[in-house]
Write a protein that holds these residues in place. Structure first.
Motif, mmCIF file in Angstrom:
data_model
loop_
_atom_site.group_PDB
_atom_site.id
_atom_site.type_symbol
_atom_site.label_atom_id
_atom_site.label_comp_id
_atom_site.label_asym_id
_atom_site.label_seq_id
_atom_site.Cartn_x
_atom_site.Cartn_y
_atom_site.Cartn_z
ATOM 1 N N LEU A 10 -26.242 -32.984 33.498
ATOM 2 C CA LEU A 10 -27.383 -32.056 32.968
ATOM 3 C C LEU A 10 -26.883 -30.760 32.263
ATOM 4 C CD1 LEU A 10 -30.224 -32.140 35.906
ATOM 5 C CD2 LEU A 10 -29.825 -33.771 33.803
ATOM 6 N N PHE A 11 -25.909 -30.457 32.988
ATOM 7 C CA PHE A 11 -25.044 -29.206 32.490
ATOM 8 C C PHE A 11 -24.337 -29.298 31.255
ATOM 9 C CE2 PHE A 11 -25.819 -27.656 36.837
ATOM 10 C CZ PHE A 11 -26.364 -26.666 36.748
ATOM 11 N N LEU A 12 -24.067 -30.599 31.078
ATOM 12 C CA LEU A 12 -23.240 -30.855 29.767
ATOM 13 C C LEU A 12 -24.189 -31.060 28.707
ATOM 14 C CD1 LEU A 12 -20.810 -31.759 28.146
ATOM 15 C CD2 LEU A 12 -21.316 -34.262 28.990
ATOM 16 N N VAL A 13 -25.518 -31.536 28.888
ATOM 17 C CA VAL A 13 -26.698 -31.407 27.908
ATOM 18 C C VAL A 13 -26.963 -30.011 27.635
ATOM 19 C CG1 VAL A 13 -28.791 -32.199 27.644
ATOM 20 C CG2 VAL A 13 -27.309 -33.743 28.500
ATOM 21 N N PHE A 14 -27.025 -29.152 28.685
ATOM 22 C CA PHE A 14 -27.538 -27.895 28.610
ATOM 23 C C PHE A 14 -26.425 -26.934 27.454
ATOM 24 C CE2 PHE A 14 -26.610 -23.532 30.210
ATOM 25 C CZ PHE A 14 -27.725 -22.866 29.685
ATOM 26 N N GLU A 15 -25.323 -27.367 27.895
ATOM 27 C CA GLU A 15 -24.145 -26.537 27.001
ATOM 28 C C GLU A 15 -24.056 -27.071 25.566
ATOM 29 O OE1 GLU A 15 -20.485 -25.487 25.187
ATOM 30 O OE2 GLU A 15 -21.327 -27.689 25.651
ATOM 31 N N ILE A 16 -24.404 -28.112 25.325
ATOM 32 C CA ILE A 16 -24.521 -28.630 24.109
ATOM 33 C C ILE A 16 -25.700 -28.159 23.302
ATOM 34 C CG2 ILE A 16 -24.432 -30.823 22.280
ATOM 35 C CD1 ILE A 16 -22.009 -30.189 23.812
ATOM 36 N N ILE A 29 -24.247 -35.684 19.209
ATOM 37 C CA ILE A 29 -22.981 -35.314 19.832
ATOM 38 C C ILE A 29 -22.770 -36.096 21.204
ATOM 39 C CG2 ILE A 29 -21.705 -33.301 20.716
ATOM 40 C CD1 ILE A 29 -22.781 -31.452 18.736
ATOM 41 N N LEU A 30 -23.877 -36.035 21.979
ATOM 42 C CA LEU A 30 -23.769 -36.702 23.152
ATOM 43 C C LEU A 30 -23.859 -38.194 23.233
ATOM 44 C CD1 LEU A 30 -25.912 -34.270 25.026
ATOM 45 C CD2 LEU A 30 -23.521 -34.529 25.607
ATOM 46 N N ASN A 31 -24.254 -38.832 21.944
ATOM 47 C CA ASN A 31 -24.212 -40.081 21.861
ATOM 48 C C ASN A 31 -25.423 -40.713 22.645
ATOM 49 O OD1 ASN A 31 -23.739 -42.637 20.427
ATOM 50 N ND2 ASN A 31 -22.335 -43.358 21.931
ATOM 51 N N ILE A 32 -26.573 -40.190 22.641
ATOM 52 C CA ILE A 32 -27.754 -40.644 23.423
ATOM 53 C C ILE A 32 -28.873 -40.330 22.666
ATOM 54 C CG2 ILE A 32 -26.660 -40.086 25.880
ATOM 55 C CD1 ILE A 32 -28.029 -37.409 26.006
ATOM 56 N N THR A 33 -30.015 -40.574 23.133
ATOM 57 C CA THR A 33 -31.122 -40.320 22.290
ATOM 58 C C THR A 33 -31.853 -39.039 22.306
ATOM 59 O OG1 THR A 33 -32.606 -41.263 23.840
ATOM 60 C CG2 THR A 33 -31.653 -43.009 22.475
ATOM 61 N N GLN A 34 -32.631 -38.608 21.547
ATOM 62 C CA GLN A 34 -33.175 -37.479 21.679
ATOM 63 C C GLN A 34 -34.187 -37.186 22.751
ATOM 64 O OE1 GLN A 34 -34.652 -35.363 18.115
ATOM 65 N NE2 GLN A 34 -36.404 -34.447 19.168
ATOM 66 N N PRO A 35 -35.124 -38.414 23.145
ATOM 67 C CA PRO A 35 -35.789 -38.406 24.321
ATOM 68 C C PRO A 35 -34.842 -38.137 25.753
ATOM 69 C CG PRO A 35 -36.694 -40.012 22.981
ATOM 70 C CD PRO A 35 -35.407 -39.638 22.349
ATOM 71 N N ALA A 36 -33.798 -38.790 25.560
ATOM 72 C CA ALA A 36 -33.003 -38.595 26.822
ATOM 73 C C ALA A 36 -32.332 -37.237 27.086
ATOM 74 C CB ALA A 36 -31.547 -39.318 26.577
ATOM 75 N N VAL A 37 -32.077 -36.527 25.796
ATOM 76 C CA VAL A 37 -32.000 -35.123 25.705
ATOM 77 C C VAL A 37 -32.882 -34.235 26.376
ATOM 78 C CG1 VAL A 37 -31.256 -33.006 24.457
ATOM 79 C CG2 VAL A 37 -29.974 -35.131 24.099
ATOM 80 N N SER A 38 -34.239 -34.386 25.989
ATOM 81 C CA SER A 38 -35.593 -33.559 26.488
ATOM 82 C C SER A 38 -35.411 -33.977 28.035
ATOM 83 C CB SER A 38 -36.697 -34.240 25.467
ATOM 84 O OG SER A 38 -36.544 -33.913 24.131
ATOM 85 N N ASN A 39 -35.211 -35.241 28.334
ATOM 86 C CA ASN A 39 -35.692 -35.576 29.772
ATOM 87 C C ASN A 39 -34.531 -34.791 30.780
ATOM 88 O OD1 ASN A 39 -34.649 -37.584 32.052
ATOM 89 N ND2 ASN A 39 -37.006 -37.725 31.880
ATOM 90 N N ALA A 40 -33.302 -34.647 30.191
ATOM 91 C CA ALA A 40 -32.467 -33.903 31.007
ATOM 92 C C ALA A 40 -32.663 -32.509 30.974
ATOM 93 C CB ALA A 40 -31.004 -34.208 30.297
ATOM 94 N N THR A 143 -16.335 -31.297 19.202
ATOM 95 C CA THR A 143 -17.208 -31.409 20.493
ATOM 96 C C THR A 143 -17.442 -32.672 21.133
ATOM 97 O OG1 THR A 143 -18.223 -29.193 19.974
ATOM 98 C CG2 THR A 143 -19.159 -30.245 21.625
ATOM 99 N N ALA A 144 -18.048 -33.575 20.215
ATOM 100 C CA ALA A 144 -18.543 -34.897 20.555
ATOM 101 C C ALA A 144 -17.190 -35.695 20.645
ATOM 102 C CB ALA A 144 -18.895 -35.668 19.163
ATOM 103 N N GLY A 145 -15.859 -35.295 20.601
ATOM 104 C CA GLY A 145 -14.701 -36.035 20.781
ATOM 105 C C GLY A 145 -14.465 -37.124 19.720
ATOM 106 N N THR A 146 -15.113 -37.228 18.468
ATOM 107 C CA THR A 146 -14.952 -37.893 17.500
ATOM 108 C C THR A 146 -13.771 -37.560 16.682
ATOM 109 O OG1 THR A 146 -16.556 -37.025 16.366
ATOM 110 C CG2 THR A 146 -17.225 -39.167 17.559
#
Length: 297
Positions: A10-16, A29-40, A143-146
């Protein structure tokens, strides 16, 4: 509330989200969906009893609590990253790691022949992926590591991105050897009277040398604009046009090389990498190798 009651992801999502101020970019950047970011974020808001971000016209604006904790969150994430990587041993002689580096065509021509020759001797299985990332996207990719490194002018500014000077190159003017007007020297009046080739990846706007000339109160005539540095000397060979280019590149072509009749500061290229990789053994090794390419050109 104890730390082990919180999912550290959750803190990683918060920082990004704090860095990007945008849920869509954070999800990319996190390679997840926007709803997953909102949920976190919702889960972290519930645990901390604070909205953390407020949606405004400027994007996701942090609350005072978010501003207060971001420093400690980043320190914690950095400590976790260091703990996870410092035990890793990187052996260049046996590693098959692929390093991803962003650079333009002219930097590739200066760096890659030198770098590949050394890799063949000391790290024969290490791979490279080189491509150009737009300057505005460098921080996001690191940041994304790509992306592991970027080589670009010193306009990438972020407290999450480390940098060091890698290359400084002075520029010269080149024309074809049998040019009908230009001899072995070049005056400012002659330079300004020539038609010029401008190299820029952008569709419009002034180049580094145009800006320097304008500051002196002069303007040259740009007849042709191209996006790649390495094709421009070939055009000079076929025309009466002039080209301003780094000296190290000019020497590779059969062209007349002339000192510029005005002061043009050296072109500086920096090496960029993400703060989280500052103590990573593989990243440290490649940085050390790249630093050997330093030149005052």
């Amino acid at each position: 509330m104890r730390l082990n009651q919180l999912d550290l992801n959750l803190f990683l999502v918060f920082e990004i989200v704090y860095q990007q101020r945008n849920l869509t970019r954070a999800a990319e950047i996190l390679n997840i969906t926007q709803p997953a970011v909102s949920n976190a974020l919702a889960r972290l808001r519930d645990k901390l009893n604070d909205p953390l971000f407020v949606r405004t016209t400027a994007g996701m604006t942090p609350t005072p609590l978010a501003d207060n904790i971001i420093g400690r969150v980043r320190e914690g994430l950095q400590m976790l990253h260091t703990s996870a990587t410092e035990g890793n041993v990187f052996d260049p002689a046996t590693s098959n790691q692929i390093f991803r580096i962003s650079m333009n065509d002219i930097t590739e021509s200066m760096v890659l022949p030198w770098l590949v020759e050394r890799l063949q001797r000391v790290a024969p299985y290490v791979g490279l992926e080189c491509h150009y990332i737009a300057r505005a996207d460098i921080e996001r990719e690191l940041t994304a590591g790509t992306l592991d490194f970027a080589i670009d002018i010193p306009q990438v500014t972020s407290n999450q991105v480390c940098h060091d000077t890698l290359i400084k190159q002075h520029s010269v003017c080149v024309v074809r050897h049998d040019h009908p007007i230009i001899g072995d020297t070049l005056t400012l009046d002659e330079y300004l009277a020539l038609d010029h080739i401008q190299v820029s990846s952008r569709r419009k706007g002034e180049s580094y040398d145009d800006i320097a000339l304008n500051r002196l109160g002069y303007k040259r005539h740009v007849r042709m604009r191209v996006q790649h540095h390495l094709v421009s000397p070939l055009l000079v060979e076929l025309t009466d046009m002039a080209l301003t280019i780094p000296a190290s590149i000019a020497k590779k072509y059969n062209l007349k090389i002339l000192e510029l009749p005005y002061e043009l500061p050296p072109v500086q290229m920096n090496l960029f990498w993400h703060k989280r990789a500052d103590h990573d053994n593989a990243n440290l090794w490649m940085r050390g190798l790249l630093q050997e390419v330093k030149s005052e050109g």
